[in-house]
Each structure stands twice: as structure tokens, then as C-alpha cells.
Design a protein around this motif. Structure first.
Motif, PDB file in Angstrom:
ATOM      1  N   UNK A 178       0.844  -1.202   0.000  1.00 17.22           N
ATOM      2  CA  UNK A 178       0.000   0.000   0.000  1.00 17.22           C
ATOM      3  C   UNK A 178       0.878   1.251   0.000  1.00 17.22           C
ATOM      4  N   UNK A 179       0.414   2.278  -0.662  1.00 16.21           N
ATOM      5  CA  UNK A 179       1.023   3.610  -0.591  1.00 16.21           C
ATOM      6  C   UNK A 179      -0.047   4.572  -0.095  1.00 16.21           C
ATOM      7  N   UNK A 180       0.301   5.412   0.873  1.00 18.50           N
ATOM      8  CA  UNK A 180      -0.659   6.394   1.373  1.00 18.50           C
ATOM      9  C   UNK A 180      -0.040   7.788   1.374  1.00 18.50           C
ATOM     10  N   UNK A 181      -0.870   8.790   1.138  1.00 16.35           N
ATOM     11  CA  UNK A 181      -0.445  10.195   1.134  1.00 16.35           C
ATOM     12  C   UNK A 181      -1.432  10.967   2.005  1.00 16.35           C
ATOM     13  N   UNK A 182      -0.955  11.450   3.115  1.00 15.30           N
ATOM     14  CA  UNK A 182      -1.811  12.091   4.118  1.00 15.30           C
ATOM     15  C   UNK A 182      -1.430  13.555   4.284  1.00 15.30           C
ATOM     16  N   UNK A 183      -2.454  14.419   4.468  1.00 19.09           N
ATOM     17  CA  UNK A 183      -2.172  15.833   4.714  1.00 19.09           C
ATOM     18  C   UNK A 183      -3.038  16.370   5.842  1.00 19.09           C
ATOM     19  N   UNK A 184      -2.668  17.552   6.323  1.00 15.16           N
ATOM     20  CA  UNK A 184      -3.434  18.214   7.378  1.00 15.16           C
ATOM     21  C   UNK A 184      -4.146  19.451   6.826  1.00 15.16           C
ATOM     22  N   UNK A 185      -4.628  19.336   5.575  1.00 16.07           N
ATOM     23  CA  UNK A 185      -5.316  20.448   4.934  1.00 16.07           C
ATOM     24  C   UNK A 185      -6.713  20.659   5.472  1.00 16.07           C
ATOM     25  N   UNK A 186      -7.521  21.405   4.738  1.00 14.70           N
ATOM     26  CA  UNK A 186      -8.848  21.801   5.228  1.00 14.70           C
ATOM     27  C   UNK A 186      -9.851  20.653   5.280  1.00 14.70           C
ATOM     28  N   UNK A 187      -9.549  19.556   4.582  1.00 13.70           N
ATOM     29  CA  UNK A 187     -10.453  18.415   4.616  1.00 13.70           C
ATOM     30  C   UNK A 187     -11.724  18.636   3.815  1.00 13.70           C
ATOM     31  N   UNK A 188     -12.564  17.606   3.768  1.00 13.55           N
ATOM     32  CA  UNK A 188     -13.815  17.656   2.998  1.00 13.55           C
ATOM     33  C   UNK A 188     -14.956  17.035   3.784  1.00 13.55           C
ATOM     34  N   UNK A 189     -16.153  17.565   3.562  1.00 12.32           N
ATOM     35  CA  UNK A 189     -17.350  16.932   4.098  1.00 12.32           C
ATOM     36  C   UNK A 189     -17.662  15.709   3.242  1.00 12.32           C
ATOM     37  N   UNK A 190     -18.636  14.927   3.648  1.00 15.67           N
ATOM     38  CA  UNK A 190     -19.016  13.747   2.884  1.00 15.67           C
ATOM     39  C   UNK A 190     -19.470  14.133   1.479  1.00 15.67           C
ATOM     40  N   UNK A 191     -20.255  15.216   1.394  1.00 11.92           N
ATOM     41  CA  UNK A 191     -20.728  15.666   0.087  1.00 11.92           C
ATOM     42  C   UNK A 191     -19.574  16.157  -0.780  1.00 11.92           C
ATOM     43  N   UNK A 192     -18.649  16.895  -0.162  1.00 12.07           N
ATOM     44  CA  UNK A 192     -17.475  17.383  -0.903  1.00 12.07           C
ATOM     45  C   UNK A 192     -16.626  16.227  -1.412  1.00 12.07           C
TER      46      UNK A 192
ATOM     47  N   UNK B  86     -10.233   7.186  -0.267  1.00  9.60           N
ATOM     48  CA  UNK B  86      -9.953   8.517   0.270  1.00  9.60           C
ATOM     49  C   UNK B  86     -10.759   8.717   1.536  1.00  9.60           C
ATOM     50  N   UNK B  87     -10.053   9.061   2.626  1.00  9.15           N
ATOM     51  CA  UNK B  87     -10.684   9.459   3.876  1.00  9.15           C
ATOM     52  C   UNK B  87     -10.431  10.947   4.067  1.00  9.15           C
ATOM     53  N   UNK B  88     -11.450  11.674   4.502  1.00 16.91           N
ATOM     54  CA  UNK B  88     -11.264  13.103   4.732  1.00 16.91           C
ATOM     55  C   UNK B  88     -12.023  13.523   5.988  1.00 16.91           C
ATOM     56  N   UNK B  89     -11.415  14.444   6.721  1.00 14.34           N
ATOM     57  CA  UNK B  89     -11.990  14.895   7.999  1.00 14.34           C
ATOM     58  C   UNK B  89     -12.204  16.400   7.970  1.00 14.34           C
ATOM     59  N   UNK B  90     -13.417  16.798   8.322  1.00 13.74           N
ATOM     60  CA  UNK B  90     -13.732  18.220   8.420  1.00 13.74           C
ATOM     61  C   UNK B  90     -14.815  18.415   9.472  1.00 13.74           C
ATOM     62  N   UNK B  91     -14.639  19.466  10.270  1.00 15.38           N
ATOM     63  CA  UNK B  91     -15.591  19.745  11.356  1.00 15.38           C
ATOM     64  C   UNK B  91     -15.747  18.559  12.300  1.00 15.38           C
ATOM     65  N   UNK B  92     -14.631  17.822  12.473  1.00 13.51           N
ATOM     66  CA  UNK B  92     -14.644  16.701  13.410  1.00 13.51           C
ATOM     67  C   UNK B  92     -15.270  15.432  12.880  1.00 13.51           C
ATOM     68  N   UNK B  93     -15.739  15.438  11.646  1.00 18.96           N
ATOM     69  CA  UNK B  93     -16.412  14.267  11.065  1.00 18.96           C
ATOM     70  C   UNK B  93     -15.548  13.689   9.937  1.00 18.96           C
ATOM     71  N   UNK B  94     -15.302  12.381   9.995  1.00 15.90           N
ATOM     72  CA  UNK B  94     -14.502  11.692   8.973  1.00 15.90           C
ATOM     73  C   UNK B  94     -15.415  10.962   7.998  1.00 15.90           C
ATOM     74  N   UNK B  95     -15.160  11.173   6.713  1.00 21.14           N
ATOM     75  CA  UNK B  95     -15.909  10.500   5.651  1.00 21.14           C
ATOM     76  C   UNK B  95     -14.944   9.687   4.801  1.00 21.14           C
ATOM     77  N   UNK B  96     -15.428   8.648   4.188  1.00 15.51           N
ATOM     78  CA  UNK B  96     -14.547   7.849   3.319  1.00 15.51           C
ATOM     79  C   UNK B  96     -15.348   7.184   2.212  1.00 15.51           C
ATOM     80  N   UNK B  97     -14.698   7.047   1.050  1.00 17.72           N
ATOM     81  CA  UNK B  97     -15.281   6.344  -0.093  1.00 17.72           C
ATOM     82  C   UNK B  97     -14.151   5.689  -0.874  1.00 17.72           C
ATOM     83  N   UNK B  98     -14.517   4.647  -1.642  1.00 17.11           N
ATOM     84  CA  UNK B  98     -13.525   3.879  -2.405  1.00 17.11           C
ATOM     85  C   UNK B  98     -14.000   3.631  -3.829  1.00 17.11           C
TER      86      UNK B  98
END
Length: 485
Positions: free
Chosen positions: A59-73, A114-126
Motif C-alpha cells: 500500500x502507498x498512502x499520502x496524508x495531509x493536514x489540509x482543510x479536509x472535505x465533508x461527505x458531500x465534498x 480517500x478518507x477526509x476529515x472536516x468539522x470533526x467528522x470523517x468520511x470515506x469512499x472507495x
């Protein structure tokens, strides 16, 4: 406009289109760089790249501490063509087509999560390419690898991109104990590290981002060696569209601050491969080590590097591709670019030719070259300067110490053959000029006759003398003349 006409949807077949995305032409280095672009656009301060070796399950992963995304985003971001490339972008936006995340990922793996966290909520889709092929629909799966479900717990907001089933990097049936495959995996990723150090060097130098490779920060690699005191910068030249040119001639090896600095300056492609234009879009390097079709790469110009800085508003004019790895200067500025580059290349050639030494004319004195260049028709020749002070010196020495004079003269000739100049002329004109040098046949014939007479006087018969002459260079090219003696 088309009122009254029959309309029929032509929706792309999902699995075929995704497989087409895989063939756009990314390599591993450009694919990872495209993911980093998204992190920078998301205002990340730290990007962490991890590699997990597990044979075909690596596996290769690339993680950042950016602004993140909501589930809809996130769903929107996972959609191919999520953004219209014609829409004007913020000047700091490194994207254009809304395809980078997907096409870069699909080019390397069969499963993108892709997992993304914004406003304390983590969303993910594949995206699972095999699932898309099976269901024949553009269906995301609400799934992520178990080991990564809590991967964003240590950041307030951010995103992690996970590539699994890396079929374009390693075969999926490789055993984790296969050391050869593991070494290839490591070597491929080392190229990625070097590419990142170069592509994002301005961001790292400005401390805008920190890119962590495993547990160590990637250090920037600046192709223009700003700490070298003996590099030659050229004035900035402005082109239409707020584009600028800035040329540099790097020091000769003998003038680098250290052997280690010279090796580092060589770059991923080596000295010859790194010469040319470096096209930047904002702070991001798009294209490097390329003369953009204006010149061919030549050894004598390997120290020439030219930065082209353009804003993202020039993407269409410069034909920036989806991978952000190709660019073509507009016709209206090609001549200006070419003329600027000729000056930089000429200076680089002089540094190469004179091993970094600049010859200065002193008041009231004339420089005396030992060798002179001559060109007649399609031939270059290099002759000793008969007016050189050393020639007069050897003539005088020969009157009293002929053997010493000849020995010193030959040693000097051997040590001063203008190999750099010969190489440059041959390389520049390899398709235009002949490589054989014309010899003075009158002088050759005279010398052959003198040596023939000398051999006869030494007791050789005519056949023996001719046989000896035919194995002496350059007389061996004149057998017909020798036979007539």
C-alpha cells in the motif's frame, strides 16, 4: 437551438472509461506529485507519504493536514471531471481538469480509497475498478481498509489517499518474501522521492509545506544551485501573459564549492539530462530538463538551465496537459525564448570549453592560443599556432639540445590537445560536417618520400621499405602513392 430534434444520452461505459483513464500516461513520480498538488491546494502544512511492503498487498498512502472535505465534498471530488477546466482558478490552485486525483491514482492502483476529515467528522469512499467492471456502473463503495479507519484522529482536519492493489507497480501475486520485488519497489519509490524534492522545492524552501517521507523530511533540490557563488545568472526577461525567463549557467566541476555539491547538482537525470528549460506554474515545477523542441541536448550545454515562470491563467496558451508534465510555448513568444536561450547556451559552452576559466584580455597584451581552429568546406582542423612564443622557444632549444626540445614539444602537444573544442564542434555539427580531417597530401607525400629514401639508405630493399611505410600511421592511408615509389 436544437428544439424539435431527438435527443439520446450517450453515457460512457463505466469500466471502459476508467481503464482508459489508466492509460493517460502517468508514471509513479508524476502520479504522486498530482496527489500532493491537491494537498497544497487544500492549504496543507504537512504531507506524509508512507509505503507499506506486503508483496502484492502493498500500500502507498499520502496524508495531509489540509482543510479536509465533508461527505458531500468528498463524493464530488471522487467524481471524474469534478471541475470545469475552463473556469477561472485561484492563482494558487494547482489543479485544472478535476481529474488528477482519479487519473493519477487509477494509473497506479486498482483500488483508491480517500478518507477526509472536516468539522470533526470523517468520511470515506472507495473506487474499486474490479467492482466497477462487475456492476458496470459508476458506483463508489463506502469502505476503507480497516488499518486506516483511525488514520486522521491525530489531525483537526485533513485527507488521506490510499492506493492498494498496486498492479502497475508490482504484480498482485508477488509474495512479500520476494526480495527482488521488494528491492524494485524501493527503487521505484526512491525515484518518487527525488522527483518530489525537485518538483516542490520552492514550496519546501519557503517553508510553506513540509513533506515527510516515512519519518524523515524531504529536503529541497533546487536545479539552479543558489548557494554556488560561481554560477552565472542572467537578467530576467518578460514575455506576454506575465511569463518570465531567468537563465543560469552553473559552475564547471572545478569551480563547485565541493565534490558533494557537484554530485547533488547533477539531478535525477544526470548532467546532460537536466539541461534545458524548467517550466514552473506558480511555485510548482511542471516540466524540467527539456529544450521545448527549440534545441537538441548537447554535452557542451549541460550547465545551462533556464526557469520559465507562468501563471495558471496561461495553461491553455502553453498547452499544459492533465499530468502537468508537458508544455508548449505559444508561437508568438517562441523566437524571444529561443534568442534568450541562445545567449545562455553560448555562455554554458564557454564554461565547458575553458573548464570554468574566464580568459581576460590584459591592457596592452595579447592572448596567445596554442591551438588554432580552421574550417575548410566540410572539415574542421586544429593546428599548432606557429606564432606562439613556445614555438620560437623550441626552435632555439633545438639548436643546442634537439632531443630535449623534441621531447618537451611532444609532451606539451599531448597535454594540450583541445579535446573540449573538438568535441563541441563535432557534437554541434555531427549531421552537417564530415568527421574525417583532410591532411596536407603534399606534406604527407614529401615526408613519405624522405622516409623511404632514409630506409633505403639504411639497407632496406624497396619492398621492405614500402611494407614498413604501409604500417605507419598516417602513411597507411596512402598505399597507392607508396606503391609508386
Amino acid at each position: 437551438m436544437y428544439e424539435g430534434f431527438e435527443i439520446q444520452e450517450a453515457i460512457p461505459e463505466a469500466s471502459s472509461m476508467i481503464e482508459t483513464f489508466r492509460a493517460i500516461g502517468y508514471n509513479l513520480e508524476t502520479a504522486v506529485a498530482d496527489i500532493i498538488d491537491n494537498s497544497i491546494t487544500a492549504c496543507a502544512k504537512q504531507i506524509i507519504i508512507q509505503r507499506y511492503w506486503d508483496g502484492g498487498n502493498s500500500i502507498i498512502s499520502i496524508k495531509d493536514d489540509g482543510m479536509g472535505m465533508t461527505n458531500e465534498d468528498l463524493i464530488h471530488a471522487m467524481r471524474p471531471g469534478a471541475q470545469n477546466p475552463l473556469v477561472e482558478r485561484d492563482e494558487k490552485d494547482l489543479g485544472r481538469f478535476g481529474l488528477g486525483l482519479k487519473t493519477a491514482s487509477f494509473s497506479q492502483c486498482r483500488k483508491l480509497t480517500v478518507l477526509s476529515k472536516k468539522n470533526g467528522i470523517t468520511s470515506f469512499w472507495t473506487w474499486d475498478l474490479d467492482f466497477v467492471a462487475k456492476c458496470k456502473k459508476w458506483n463508489l463503495i463506502h469502505w476503507c481498509p480497516e488499518a486506516f479507519k483511525n488514520s486522521l484522529d491525530d489531525v483537526e482536519s485533513g485527507t488521506i489517499v490510499i492506493w492498494s492493489e498496486l498492479d502497475r507497480i508490482i504484480p498482485l501475486n508477488v509474495d512479500k518474501m520476494d526480495q527482488v520485488a521488494k528491492e524494485r519497489f524501493s527503487m521505484a519509490l526512491q525515484k518518487v522521492r527525488e522527483h518530489i524534492a525537485m518538483t516542490f522545492h520552492r514550496f519546501i524552501e519557503d517553508k510553506q509545506i513540509s513533506i515527510i517521507w516515512g519519518s524523515h523530511s524531504i529536503l529541497p533540490w533546487n536545479p539552479f544551485c543558489p548557494t554556488e557563488s560561481k554560477r552565472q545568472p542572467f537578467p530576467v526577461e518578460h514575455l506576454a501573459g506575465n511569463v518570465t525567463l531567468t537563465g543560469y549557467v552553473l559552475p564547471h566541476k572545478l569551480n563547485f564549492s565541493s565534490e558533494d555539491a557537484f554530485r547533488k547538482a547533477e539531478g535525477p537525470k544526470g548532467w546532460s539530462g537536466q539541461q534545458g528549460f524548467y517550466v514552473y506554474r506558480g511555485k510548482r515545477l511542471l516540466l524540467f530538463g527539456d529544450w521545448l523542441g527549440l534545441f537538441k541536448k548537447e554535452e557542451c550545454c549541460k550547465l545551462a538551465r533556464i526557469a520559465i515562470d507562468l501563471p495558471n491563467s496561461q495553461d491553455a496558451e502553453w498547452q499544459i496537459d492533465i499530468k502537468k508534465s508537458k508544455a508548449h510555448p505559444p508561437i508568438y513568444c517562441r523566437e524571444q525564448i529561443e534568442q534568450y536561450a541562445k545567449k545562455v547556451r553560448a555562455s554554458a559552452e564557454e564554461v565547458f570549453r575553458h573548464r570554468g576559466k574566464i580568459l581576460k584580455q590584459r591592457a596592452g597584451q595579447q592572448f596567445h592560443p596554442l591551438w588554432l581552429e580552421k574550417r575548410k568546406d566540410s572539415n574542421w582542423s586544429y593546428i599548432i599556432n606557429r606564432a606562439h612564443p613556445l614555438v620560437a622557444y623550441f626552435k632555439g632549444l633545438a639548436e643546442t639540445h634537439p632531443a630535449e626540445a623534441i621531447d618537451q614539444m611532444l609532451s606539451l602537444i599531448e597535454s594540450s590537445v583541445p579535446t573540449k573544442t573538438i568535441f563541441i564542434n563535432e557534437a554541434k555539427n555531427e549531421d552537417k560536417y564530415e568527421t574525417d580531417k583532410a591532411l596536407d597530401t603534399t606534406l604527407i607525400h614529401k615526408t613519405i618520400k624522405s622516409m623511404y629514401d632514409s630506409l633505403i639508405n639504411q639497407g632496406k630493399n624497396s619492398l621492405q621499405a614500402k611494407a614498413l611505410l604501409k604500417i605507419i600511421e598516417p602513411f597507411n592511408f596512402y598505399e597507392d602513392f607508396i606503391d609508386l615509389l
